[in-house]
Write a protein that holds these residues in place. Sequence first.
Motif, PDB file in Angstrom:
ATOM      1  N   VAL A 148       2.880  27.472 -10.538  1.00 34.00           N
ATOM      2  CA  VAL A 148       4.571  26.757 -11.568  1.00 34.00           C
ATOM      3  C   VAL A 148       5.381  27.166 -11.583  1.00 34.00           C
ATOM      4  O   VAL A 148       4.904  28.825 -11.459  1.00 34.00           O
ATOM      5  N   VAL A 149       7.104  26.461 -11.327  1.00 28.49           N
ATOM      6  CA  VAL A 149       7.690  27.590 -11.266  1.00 28.49           C
ATOM      7  C   VAL A 149       8.550  27.688 -12.779  1.00 28.49           C
ATOM      8  O   VAL A 149       7.705  27.079 -13.784  1.00 28.49           O
ATOM      9  N   VAL A 150       8.738  29.414 -13.323  1.00 25.62           N
ATOM     10  CA  VAL A 150       9.202  29.790 -14.899  1.00 25.62           C
ATOM     11  C   VAL A 150      10.551  29.563 -14.662  1.00 25.62           C
ATOM     12  O   VAL A 150      10.803  30.988 -14.219  1.00 25.62           O
ATOM     13  N   ALA A 151      11.067  28.981 -16.110  1.00 30.57           N
ATOM     14  CA  ALA A 151      12.461  29.152 -15.927  1.00 30.57           C
ATOM     15  C   ALA A 151      13.753  29.714 -14.535  1.00 30.57           C
ATOM     16  O   ALA A 151      13.687  30.483 -14.619  1.00 30.57           O
ATOM     17  N   PRO A 152      13.525  28.583 -13.292  1.00 31.74           N
ATOM     18  CA  PRO A 152      14.274  29.372 -12.889  1.00 31.74           C
ATOM     19  C   PRO A 152      15.211  28.539 -13.064  1.00 31.74           C
ATOM     20  O   PRO A 152      15.617  27.820 -12.892  1.00 31.74           O
ATOM     21  N   SER A 153      16.334  30.351 -12.515  1.00 28.56           N
ATOM     22  CA  SER A 153      17.635  29.375 -12.844  1.00 28.56           C
ATOM     23  C   SER A 153      18.953  28.750 -12.138  1.00 28.56           C
ATOM     24  O   SER A 153      19.924  28.462 -12.568  1.00 28.56           O
ATOM     25  N   ARG A 154      18.046  28.806 -11.022  1.00 32.64           N
ATOM     26  CA  ARG A 154      18.842  27.913  -9.787  1.00 32.64           C
ATOM     27  C   ARG A 154      18.412  26.718  -9.310  1.00 32.64           C
ATOM     28  O   ARG A 154      17.949  25.736  -8.397  1.00 32.64           O
ATOM     29  N   MET A 155      16.809  25.911  -9.865  1.00 34.53           N
ATOM     30  CA  MET A 155      16.531  25.119 -10.053  1.00 34.53           C
ATOM     31  C   MET A 155      16.248  24.129 -11.639  1.00 34.53           C
ATOM     32  O   MET A 155      15.016  24.269 -11.967  1.00 34.53           O
ATOM     33  N   PRO A 156      17.135  23.543 -11.598  1.00 33.86           N
ATOM     34  CA  PRO A 156      17.235  22.907 -13.216  1.00 33.86           C
ATOM     35  C   PRO A 156      15.752  21.330 -12.782  1.00 33.86           C
ATOM     36  O   PRO A 156      16.398  20.461 -12.013  1.00 33.86           O
ATOM     37  N   GLY A 157      15.769  21.369 -14.156  1.00 30.13           N
ATOM     38  CA  GLY A 157      14.327  20.528 -13.810  1.00 30.13           C
ATOM     39  C   GLY A 157      13.467  20.637 -13.209  1.00 30.13           C
ATOM     40  O   GLY A 157      11.921  20.320 -13.221  1.00 30.13           O
ATOM     41  N   TRP A 158      12.831  21.923 -12.117  1.00 31.58           N
ATOM     42  CA  TRP A 158      11.815  22.195 -11.710  1.00 31.58           C
ATOM     43  C   TRP A 158      10.907  23.525 -13.409  1.00 31.58           C
ATOM     44  O   TRP A 158       9.730  23.672 -12.534  1.00 31.58           O
ATOM     45  N   HIS A 159      11.295  23.559 -14.374  1.00 32.28           N
ATOM     46  CA  HIS A 159      10.035  24.250 -15.579  1.00 32.28           C
ATOM     47  C   HIS A 159       9.239  23.988 -15.556  1.00 32.28           C
ATOM     48  O   HIS A 159       8.625  22.777 -15.397  1.00 32.28           O
TER      49      HIS A 159
END
Length: 386
Positions: A148-159
């Motif tokens: 899983v992606v964790v708190a990505p600053s440039r990927m809204p909705g992917w957390h």
Amino acid sequence: MSTGDLAVDVLRRIAVEPVTRSSLAKEMGLAPSTISAKINDLMEAGLVQEGGSAPSRGGRPGKLLSISYQTGRVAVISMGAKHAHLGLSDLSRAILSTRSISIDVAQGPEATVELLAAGIRSMLEADGGDLLSVGICLPGPVDAVRRVVVAPSRMPGWHNQDVGALLEAALGVPAITDNDANLAALGEYLSRPDAAANSITVLAGTGVGTGIMVGGQLYRGSTYASGDITHTKVEAAADRMCSCGNRGCLETIASGAAIVRDLAKAGIETSDIFEVLDMVRDGDPTANGVVREAGRQLGLALSTVVNFFNPGDVYLAGALSGASVYVAAVRSQLYERCLPLATSGLRVEAAHAGSEAGLVGAAELAIIHLLNQPTLPARFSESAGA
């Protein structure tokens, strides 16, 4: 070494050229029984075949092992915010073909993964190979175990999105996910015959990420956050707002996005970092100055890391590695700021694998993941026997 690691090492060696069991055991420094057991597994799966005699050296000539499943393919994806680099590799992780497509991570994980899967399916149709596994480089922090992606600053909705599960559903094969800088570091290490066992790979494009190799192994950190230098606070960034929500991060002065923004302030509008690089190659003085300063700031931040970690090599990957002025600025700051003992023999240069570094790293982990499956896909033996 896990079972899958040994299997992929054996498979990779056989892919280079046919070899006998006894020669392979000697080369790898393992017991003949250990090698034979793994070869038998690979033969049962239809990946390896045995036939043809090696040159006789006075005794009974051994049988040569070779790859039997030539059409097996591994899909690899290096994903950015607006573009994705797709590739197909064989079972020796050689990248056979690549393609770039436009994406928009703001559309969310489901829509983006379906677009990526469609691109892979199109490449497979042209290639004619059989898809076995897939690996993806993601531009944000990744929990490699949960995929899983964790708190990505440039990927809204992917957390907390299980991108691996989405890929498996879309393509029907095992999938691995990891951070793009991590896989670039692994790919660069694997692509260099003379790679340092301890190295840092900086992925400098729209953002800035760092992958770390320790003793020839990828180091991810206790919470998979190793190498996240991009959000280190630096004095020169002052109170610039960063994509992570904080102020004063390195990303705001040393990344491709920062360069585009600084040029805009100077009255030069550019669409992306690739247009800036074209200007640099054409000798534009303003673009060269801004890119050089960004490289200088990255070198300043890296100097503390180099003094602390003492790597043998520092590799620069990503779009900005194509600008010699950026690479030179990073190098000069490291040699100037770091202890002589830390820079003695230190190589600071553009990545040898270039834009394919992440793809090579993704292929490596995807193949290992495939061979670590409890049961290898039936398509191996079916295709090998066809």
